[in-house]
Design a protein around this motif. Structure first.
Motif, PDB file in Angstrom:
ATOM      1  N   SER A 195       0.844  -1.156   0.349  1.00  0.00           N
ATOM      2  CA  SER A 195      -0.039  -0.096  -0.107  1.00  0.00           C
ATOM      3  C   SER A 195       1.188   1.163   0.054  1.00  0.00           C
ATOM      4  O   SER A 195       2.432   0.846   0.080  1.00  0.00           O
ATOM      5  CB  SER A 195      -0.976   0.075   0.991  1.00  0.00           C
ATOM      6  N   GLN A 197       1.411   3.573   2.198  1.00  0.00           N
ATOM      7  CA  GLN A 197       1.495   4.144   3.105  1.00  0.00           C
ATOM      8  C   GLN A 197       2.009   5.231   3.935  1.00  0.00           C
ATOM      9  O   GLN A 197       1.591   6.021   3.903  1.00  0.00           O
ATOM     10  CB  GLN A 197       1.035   2.510   4.638  1.00  0.00           C
ATOM     11  N   LYS A 200       1.558   8.349   1.765  1.00  0.00           N
ATOM     12  CA  LYS A 200       0.929   9.321   1.783  1.00  0.00           C
ATOM     13  C   LYS A 200       1.330  10.103   2.781  1.00  0.00           C
ATOM     14  O   LYS A 200       0.641  11.339   3.117  1.00  0.00           O
ATOM     15  CB  LYS A 200      -0.269   8.675   2.028  1.00  0.00           C
ATOM     16  N   ARG A 219       0.304  -8.089  -3.125  1.00  0.00           N
ATOM     17  CA  ARG A 219       0.886  -8.852  -1.283  1.00  0.00           C
ATOM     18  C   ARG A 219       0.792 -10.378  -1.950  1.00  0.00           C
ATOM     19  O   ARG A 219      -0.592 -11.240  -2.631  1.00  0.00           O
ATOM     20  CB  ARG A 219      -0.307  -8.800  -0.300  1.00  0.00           C
ATOM     21  N   GLN A 233      -6.869  -0.114  -3.911  1.00  0.00           N
ATOM     22  CA  GLN A 233      -7.723   0.781  -2.605  1.00  0.00           C
ATOM     23  C   GLN A 233      -7.890   1.786  -3.423  1.00  0.00           C
ATOM     24  O   GLN A 233      -7.117   2.640  -4.056  1.00  0.00           O
ATOM     25  CB  GLN A 233      -6.432   1.162  -1.858  1.00  0.00           C
ATOM     26  N   HIS A 445      -3.162  -3.394  13.137  1.00  0.00           N
ATOM     27  CA  HIS A 445      -3.603  -2.059  10.906  1.00  0.00           C
ATOM     28  C   HIS A 445      -2.174  -2.264  10.448  1.00  0.00           C
ATOM     29  O   HIS A 445      -2.071  -2.883  10.432  1.00  0.00           O
ATOM     30  CB  HIS A 445      -4.121  -1.081  12.450  1.00  0.00           C
ATOM     31  N   HIS A 446      -0.920  -0.588  11.534  1.00  0.00           N
ATOM     32  CA  HIS A 446       0.050  -1.315  10.990  1.00  0.00           C
ATOM     33  C   HIS A 446       0.711  -0.921  11.497  1.00  0.00           C
ATOM     34  O   HIS A 446      -0.010   0.043  12.915  1.00  0.00           O
ATOM     35  CB  HIS A 446       0.074  -0.919   9.406  1.00  0.00           C
ATOM     36  N   GLY A 486     -10.507   0.635   5.542  1.00  0.00           N
ATOM     37  CA  GLY A 486     -10.231   0.483   6.946  1.00  0.00           C
ATOM     38  C   GLY A 486      -8.509   1.715   6.705  1.00  0.00           C
ATOM     39  O   GLY A 486      -8.038   2.036   6.367  1.00  0.00           O
ATOM     40  N   GLY A 487      -8.649   2.051   8.475  1.00  0.00           N
ATOM     41  CA  GLY A 487      -7.476   3.273   8.598  1.00  0.00           C
ATOM     42  C   GLY A 487      -7.497   3.434   9.827  1.00  0.00           C
ATOM     43  O   GLY A 487      -8.198   2.592  10.761  1.00  0.00           O
ATOM     44  N   SER A 488      -6.854   4.484  10.231  1.00  0.00           N
ATOM     45  CA  SER A 488      -6.613   4.947  11.258  1.00  0.00           C
ATOM     46  C   SER A 488      -5.979   6.548  11.429  1.00  0.00           C
ATOM     47  O   SER A 488      -5.441   7.055  10.536  1.00  0.00           O
ATOM     48  CB  SER A 488      -5.572   4.266  12.454  1.00  0.00           C
ATOM     49  N   ARG A 490      -3.135   8.064  12.453  1.00  0.00           N
ATOM     50  CA  ARG A 490      -1.430   8.057  12.468  1.00  0.00           C
ATOM     51  C   ARG A 490      -0.372   8.630  14.000  1.00  0.00           C
ATOM     52  O   ARG A 490      -0.833   9.700  14.413  1.00  0.00           O
ATOM     53  CB  ARG A 490      -0.502   8.065  11.286  1.00  0.00           C
ATOM     54  N   GLY A 531      -6.090   8.692   7.731  1.00  0.00           N
ATOM     55  CA  GLY A 531      -6.381   8.240   6.931  1.00  0.00           C
ATOM     56  C   GLY A 531      -7.039   7.072   6.713  1.00  0.00           C
ATOM     57  O   GLY A 531      -7.581   6.192   7.685  1.00  0.00           O
ATOM     58  N   ILE A 532      -7.025   6.600   5.380  1.00  0.00           N
ATOM     59  CA  ILE A 532      -8.023   5.176   4.944  1.00  0.00           C
ATOM     60  C   ILE A 532      -7.890   4.609   3.643  1.00  0.00           C
ATOM     61  O   ILE A 532      -7.452   5.218   3.027  1.00  0.00           O
ATOM     62  CB  ILE A 532      -9.639   5.560   5.357  1.00  0.00           C
ATOM     63  N   ALA A 533      -8.088   3.047   3.351  1.00  0.00           N
ATOM     64  CA  ALA A 533      -7.984   2.651   2.488  1.00  0.00           C
ATOM     65  C   ALA A 533      -9.180   1.953   2.265  1.00  0.00           C
ATOM     66  O   ALA A 533      -9.555   1.128   3.277  1.00  0.00           O
ATOM     67  CB  ALA A 533      -6.207   2.140   2.632  1.00  0.00           C
TER      68      ALA A 533
HETATM   69  N1  ASP Z   1      -2.646   1.202   4.068  1.00  0.00           N
HETATM   70  C1  ASP Z   1      -3.469   0.906   5.453  1.00  0.00           C
HETATM   71  C2  ASP Z   1      -3.741  -0.219   4.512  1.00  0.00           C
HETATM   72  O1  ASP Z   1      -3.660  -0.782   2.920  1.00  0.00           O
HETATM   73  C3  ASP Z   1      -4.848   1.443   5.690  1.00  0.00           C
HETATM   74  C4  ASP Z   1      -5.133   3.241   5.435  1.00  0.00           C
HETATM   75  O2  ASP Z   1      -3.729   2.818   6.724  1.00  0.00           O
HETATM   76  O3  ASP Z   1      -4.430   3.968   5.642  1.00  0.00           O
HETATM   77  O4  ASP Z   1      -4.539  -1.241   4.801  1.00  0.00           O
END
Ligand code: ASP
Length: 587
Positions: A195, A197, A200, A219, A233, A445-446, A486-488, A490, A531-533
């Motif tokens: 992504s 991530q 952005k 992936r 996405q 999440h990440h 999904g997103g968060s 940061r 953000g979100i994707a």
């Molecule tokens: N990059 C994240 C994902 O691919 C989405 C995000 O947190 O904006 O799930």
């Protein structure tokens, strides 16, 4: 001029006009002295008619046209005597005066109709023929409209579409990377992005406070029906926003595209915490088209001599409305076998029937009085004629199994209408997930997701156990049990990001090597951001009421990750390997 109308355009208003159409021969049939051809293009099908009495040569020529020939026909629009109400052009036909073959066709390997007789791999090999079929064509066209609407909506809201690179750096977090060898840097590799991530987030540091991109992500995971190694996405990021402001913008986007593309007005999206989703549905992506939420019978059911329950951490039930009359002993045995399948993995299932006459029947009737069974039913909100289905064991496992059983009952009782939509924000996910096997934390999440503000202190100062209870400012949009986005919020400061990497088991050097560029950027004025994707393929599939994303992708891969049309992946020659520095040298 090849055409002045498409095959979907002509109506009664055009009767008497001279027209030129081009397209593919869908069907060719004779009837008395008449020959009819269904001419197809992307826009529809128009009937051509040839009359033996009027022009025998032309009519013979028409009779010889095979399926999928590309032809040009000109003639006069006239009203059909035998109208076809199922076709937009069904009121008219073209009395053909001139006919040209533009391109011949071999006999296609499968029928190009609504339902094809071709198997999956055959249709993928001849994808260009499969895409001529209406159901596939419509999905590809739907996707294009959806992408357009998304761009339009976000651009109006001041989002900038900015491209990020496809050749980036491999990192061990998340799924497996696809790697690309670098010829100019022998022995070194790029990775394709899982992504955009980090890019952005860097764009936020650069000051572009609203970014989006409709972007390919890669992936290298094992494939399932709804997964592809490359997928798309709608990737978004915003600065100077709270969680709820982000949710509002993307609730707006989702409502807009549902309304404009499929004419569905979505209700406001409720928010549910991750904890509640797990407690009530055993899933972080609950399908809320139907109820059947879990009830906890642990206190009422344990300690009465039934060893299975006594030894269980939890005893959980769903109440299935009106099932007690419908399900015989045989049905219940079959359902018990279903929950024992390895895919679900329960050891057994207990039921309680509350019969219409007020009596109770249960597989554990020996251990519990009717009074006790009634208490369970009351806890579960049951009424006479309902049936409780009960699983027990370790909490997380039992929740998961009962979640599967709940969905199965939803399917059996036809409670999952694909055209009724129940959106839901699942919020407050755990920040970290403990993996006992490798004895380390993973980011749920990440690693760039921020803890909730009230948990930052705990994160910086707490002990190992405390880390398990940290909540993240992360959210998922779930529609009908599918995770749509999904997103968060940061992390945007170096110290907290360093702490997070440390918790995730990165050494200082590893964190610096892999993500030094991001943490470095945070030292030059990083705005608060989040953000979100959206999974774009899945979003399209859900809107069209299907669970498979494959037909929304023009050129998908099969279950082995192969493109069977171009036959990829494939070996490369020794010279190419040598140039890339990948040749195995003899010892
Ligand atoms: N990059 C994240 C994902 O691919 C989405 C995000 O947190 O904006 O799930």
């Amino acid at each position: 001029m090849y055409r002045n109308f498409t095959c979907g355009a002509l109506r009664m208003d055009h009767v008497g006009q001279e027209v030129v159409l081009s397209g593919w021969v869908q069907a060719n049939r004779e009837f008395g002295g008449l020959t009819f051809i269904d001419l197809r293009d992307r826009y529809g099908i128009t009937q051509l008619v040839f009359n033996m009495d009027d022009d025998p040569k032309l009519c013979k020529h028409a009779q010889e046209l095979g399926r999928e020939y590309v032809i040009q026909a000109s003639g006069i629009v006239r009203e059909r005597s035998n109208k076809n109400p199922n076709r937009s052009t069904g009121d008219i036909e073209i009395e053909v005066q001139n006919l040209h073959i533009l391109s011949a066709s071999k006999v296609p390997p499968f029928t190009i109709e609504q339902d094809s007789d071709g198997g999956d791999d055959l249709r993928m090999k001849y994808r260009y023929l499969d895409m001529r079929r209406k159901p596939v064509k419509e999905k590809i066209m739907f996707r294009s409209r959806a992408a357009f609407e998304v761009r339009q909506y976000l651009t109006k809201q001041k989002f900038l579409e900015i491209e990020t690179p496809c050749l980036i750096k491999s990192t061990p977090e998340g799924a497996r990377d696809f790697v690309v060898p670098s010829r100019m840097n022998p022995g070194q590799f790029y990775a394709l992005p899982q992504s955009p991530q980090t890019f952005k987030q860097i764009l936020m540091v650069a000051g572009f406070d609203r970014y989006f991109q409709i972007v390919k992500c890669f992936r290298d995971e094992d494939l399932r029906a709804d997964r592809q190694p490359e997928f798309t996405q709608i990737d978004c990021e915003m600065s100077f926003v709270t969680r709820d402001e982000i949710l509002d913008v993307f609730e707006g986007l989702t409502k807009h595209i549902f309304s404009i593309l499929i004419d569905v007005d979505l209700p406001d999206f409720p928010k549910m915490s991750y904890d509640d989703a797990m407690r009530l549905y055993g899933s972080d992506k609950p399908d809320t088209r139907f109820d059947m939420t879990f009830s906890d019978l642990s206190d009422a059911a344990k300690g009465h001599g039934f060893a299975v329950f006594d030894q269980s951490e939890v005893v959980l039930a769903i109440c299935v409305p009106k099932l007690s009359d419908q399900y015989s002993n045989k049905d219940i045995n079959k359902l018990t076998d279903w929950v024992k399948r390895p895919q679900v993995g329960a050891k057994g299932m207990v039921y309680v029937k509350w019969n219409g006459d007020g009596s109770f029947k249960s597989s554990v009737g020996k251990f519990y009085s009717d009074e006790q069974l009634r208490t369970w039913c009351e806890i579960a909100g049951a009424s006479p004629r309902d049936m409780l289905l009960i699983l027990s064991g370790e909490k997380d496992i039992t929740r998961k199994q009962l979640g599967e059983l709940r969905l199965e009952m939803g399917r059996r009782l036809d409670l999952m209408d694909p055209h009724s939509f129940r959106p839901l924000w699942v919020v407050d996910f755990p920040l970290l997930e403990w993996d006992p096997e490798v004895e380390r934390f993973h980011a749920m999440h990440h690693p760039f997701t921020a803890p909730k503000t009230e948990d930052i202190d705990k994160m910086l100062k707490g002990d190992h156990e405390t880390m398990k209870s940290l909540r993240a400012d992360a959210y998922d949009l779930v529609i009908n049990g599918a995770e749509i986005s999904g997103g968060s919020i940061r992390i945007h400061n170096r110290a907290l990001q360093e702490k997070n990497f440390k918790l995730l088991g990165f050494s200082e050097t590893e964190a610096e090597d892999q993500f030094g560029f991001l943490m470095g950027a945070f030292e030059y004025g990083a705005p608060p951001h989040g953000g979100i994707a959206f999974g774009f393929d899945r979003l399209c599939a859900v809107m069209m009421g299907t669970s498979s994303i494959r037909d929304f992708i023009a050129f998908p891969k099969n279950n082995m990750g192969r493109d069977v049309m171009i036959d990829a992946p494939s070996p490369v020659d020794a010279h190419q390997l040598d140039e890339l520095g990948l040749m195995m040298k003899p010892q």
